[in-house]
Design a protein around this motif. Structure first.
Motif, PDB file in Angstrom:
ATOM      1  N   UNK A   7       0.807  -1.220   0.000  1.00  0.00           N
ATOM      2  CA  UNK A   7       0.000   0.000   0.000  1.00  0.00           C
ATOM      3  C   UNK A   7       0.843   1.275   0.000  1.00  0.00           C
ATOM      4  N   UNK A   8       2.156   1.163  -0.050  1.00  0.00           N
ATOM      5  CA  UNK A   8       3.040   2.324  -0.052  1.00  0.00           C
ATOM      6  C   UNK A   8       3.293   2.756  -1.487  1.00  0.00           C
ATOM      7  N   UNK A   9       3.150   4.062  -1.743  1.00  0.00           N
ATOM      8  CA  UNK A   9       3.314   4.570  -3.104  1.00  0.00           C
ATOM      9  C   UNK A   9       4.261   5.766  -3.139  1.00  0.00           C
ATOM     10  N   UNK A  10       4.996   5.883  -4.225  1.00  0.00           N
ATOM     11  CA  UNK A  10       5.813   7.065  -4.472  1.00  0.00           C
ATOM     12  C   UNK A  10       4.851   8.254  -4.563  1.00  0.00           C
ATOM     13  N   UNK A  11       5.204   9.350  -3.914  1.00  0.00           N
ATOM     14  CA  UNK A  11       4.364  10.540  -3.917  1.00  0.00           C
ATOM     15  C   UNK A  11       3.385  10.592  -2.764  1.00  0.00           C
ATOM     16  N   UNK A  12       3.243   9.499  -2.038  1.00  0.00           N
ATOM     17  CA  UNK A  12       2.317   9.460  -0.914  1.00  0.00           C
ATOM     18  C   UNK A  12       2.754  10.471   0.152  1.00  0.00           C
ATOM     19  N   UNK A  13       1.798  11.215   0.714  1.00  0.00           N
ATOM     20  CA  UNK A  13       2.111  12.212   1.734  1.00  0.00           C
ATOM     21  C   UNK A  13       2.228  11.553   3.106  1.00  0.00           C
ATOM     22  N   UNK A  14       3.228  12.011   3.860  1.00  0.00           N
ATOM     23  CA  UNK A  14       3.480  11.490   5.205  1.00  0.00           C
ATOM     24  C   UNK A  14       3.784  12.641   6.154  1.00  0.00           C
ATOM     25  N   UNK A  15       3.626  12.349   7.439  1.00  0.00           N
ATOM     26  CA  UNK A  15       4.089  13.253   8.487  1.00  0.00           C
ATOM     27  C   UNK A  15       5.231  12.540   9.199  1.00  0.00           C
ATOM     28  N   UNK A  16       6.042  13.303   9.893  1.00  0.00           N
ATOM     29  CA  UNK A  16       7.202  12.716  10.572  1.00  0.00           C
ATOM     30  C   UNK A  16       6.997  12.767  12.076  1.00  0.00           C
ATOM     31  N   UNK A  17       7.455  11.720  12.740  1.00  0.00           N
ATOM     32  CA  UNK A  17       7.422  11.658  14.191  1.00  0.00           C
ATOM     33  C   UNK A  17       8.613  10.813  14.657  1.00  0.00           C
ATOM     34  N   UNK A  18       8.653  10.564  15.929  1.00  0.00           N
ATOM     35  CA  UNK A  18       9.721   9.738  16.502  1.00  0.00           C
ATOM     36  C   UNK A  18       9.071   8.554  17.194  1.00  0.00           C
ATOM     37  N   UNK A  19       9.643   7.377  17.009  1.00  0.00           N
ATOM     38  CA  UNK A  19       9.175   6.163  17.656  1.00  0.00           C
ATOM     39  C   UNK A  19      10.421   5.433  18.152  1.00  0.00           C
ATOM     40  N   UNK A  20      10.222   4.330  18.825  1.00  0.00           N
ATOM     41  CA  UNK A  20      11.384   3.560  19.283  1.00  0.00           C
ATOM     42  C   UNK A  20      11.446   2.239  18.539  1.00  0.00           C
ATOM     43  N   UNK A  21      12.657   1.811  18.262  1.00  0.00           N
ATOM     44  CA  UNK A  21      12.873   0.512  17.632  1.00  0.00           C
ATOM     45  C   UNK A  21      12.509  -0.574  18.644  1.00  0.00           C
ATOM     46  N   UNK A  22      11.760  -1.568  18.206  1.00  0.00           N
ATOM     47  CA  UNK A  22      11.340  -2.630  19.118  1.00  0.00           C
ATOM     48  C   UNK A  22      12.534  -3.423  19.637  1.00  0.00           C
ATOM     49  N   UNK A  23      13.546  -3.584  18.829  1.00  0.00           N
ATOM     50  CA  UNK A  23      14.706  -4.396  19.202  1.00  0.00           C
ATOM     51  C   UNK A  23      15.569  -3.709  20.247  1.00  0.00           C
ATOM     52  N   UNK A  24      15.857  -2.413  20.046  1.00  0.00           N
ATOM     53  CA  UNK A  24      16.829  -1.731  20.904  1.00  0.00           C
ATOM     54  C   UNK A  24      16.249  -0.632  21.790  1.00  0.00           C
ATOM     55  N   UNK A  25      15.008  -0.230  21.550  1.00  0.00           N
ATOM     56  CA  UNK A  25      14.392   0.910  22.247  1.00  0.00           C
ATOM     57  C   UNK A  25      15.065   2.229  21.913  1.00  0.00           C
ATOM     58  N   UNK A  26      15.926   2.261  20.875  1.00  0.00           N
ATOM     59  CA  UNK A  26      16.510   3.528  20.412  1.00  0.00           C
ATOM     60  C   UNK A  26      15.450   4.312  19.661  1.00  0.00           C
ATOM     61  N   UNK A  27      15.520   5.635  19.766  1.00  0.00           N
ATOM     62  CA  UNK A  27      14.581   6.472  19.022  1.00  0.00           C
ATOM     63  C   UNK A  27      14.956   6.479  17.547  1.00  0.00           C
ATOM     64  N   UNK A  28      13.923   6.504  16.710  1.00  0.00           N
ATOM     65  CA  UNK A  28      14.145   6.515  15.271  1.00  0.00           C
ATOM     66  C   UNK A  28      13.083   7.371  14.585  1.00  0.00           C
ATOM     67  N   UNK A  29      13.446   7.944  13.464  1.00  0.00           N
ATOM     68  CA  UNK A  29      12.501   8.739  12.681  1.00  0.00           C
ATOM     69  C   UNK A  29      11.493   7.790  12.057  1.00  0.00           C
ATOM     70  N   UNK A  30      10.216   8.120  12.205  1.00  0.00           N
ATOM     71  CA  UNK A  30       9.158   7.314  11.611  1.00  0.00           C
ATOM     72  C   UNK A  30       8.206   8.213  10.852  1.00  0.00           C
ATOM     73  N   UNK A  31       7.522   7.612   9.903  1.00  0.00           N
ATOM     74  CA  UNK A  31       6.540   8.342   9.100  1.00  0.00           C
ATOM     75  C   UNK A  31       5.170   7.735   9.302  1.00  0.00           C
ATOM     76  N   UNK A  32       4.172   8.600   9.311  1.00  0.00           N
ATOM     77  CA  UNK A  32       2.767   8.187   9.337  1.00  0.00           C
ATOM     78  C   UNK A  32       2.139   8.703   8.060  1.00  0.00           C
TER      79      UNK A  32
END
Length: 128
Positions: free
Chosen positions: A100-125
């Motif tokens: 369901x991911x497409x080139x040109x699709x609009x996203x917002x940016x937030x921060x989440x944590x990686x499940x493996x390490x609990x490090x913060x990472x940039x994520x898109x919604x």
């Protein structure tokens, strides 16, 4: 406003998480993701802090099925590069069907944590 960033990537992540994302721009118009003290393109040291647009657009993406150990518990996941104004950010699209991911699709940016390490990472919604 001139702001020469304290060199902290964590400060950049904090700002993204608070909804106050930004980037730097030199006098020649080069857009730079923090942390930066000098433009790597032209050497300008007078960097201006510019507000990051609220939405970006996916320019490329890939599904990671065989991750590095750092993201072992997160797989499979979609990594994408999205443009926000003049800058490109790399992040993870959470809770999406890779088909369901497409080139040109609009996203917002937030921060989440990686499940493996609990490090913060940039994520898109996906932007609705």
């Amino acid at each position: 406003m001139t702001d020469t960033q304290d060199g902290s990537y964590d400060a950049f992540l904090d700002a993204l998480e608070a909804g106050d994302g930004y980037y730097y721009e030199c006098a020649d118009g080069h857009a730079l993701v923090p942390p930066r003290r000098v433009c790597p393109h032209c050497g300008d040291r007078e960097l201006e802090r510019v507000e990051l647009p609220e939405t970006g657009s996916i320019v490329t993406h890939t599904t990671v099925a065989v991750p590095t150990p750092q993201f072992e518990d997160d797989a499979p996941y979609v990594t994408a590069i999205a443009t926000f104004g003049q800058v490109k950010l790399t992040g993870i699209l959470r809770d999406v069907d890779p088909n369901d991911v497409e080139i040109g699709q609009e996203v917002t940016v937030t921060i989440d944590t990686a499940e493996t390490t609990d490090d913060r990472t940039i994520t898109f919604d996906r932007h609705s």
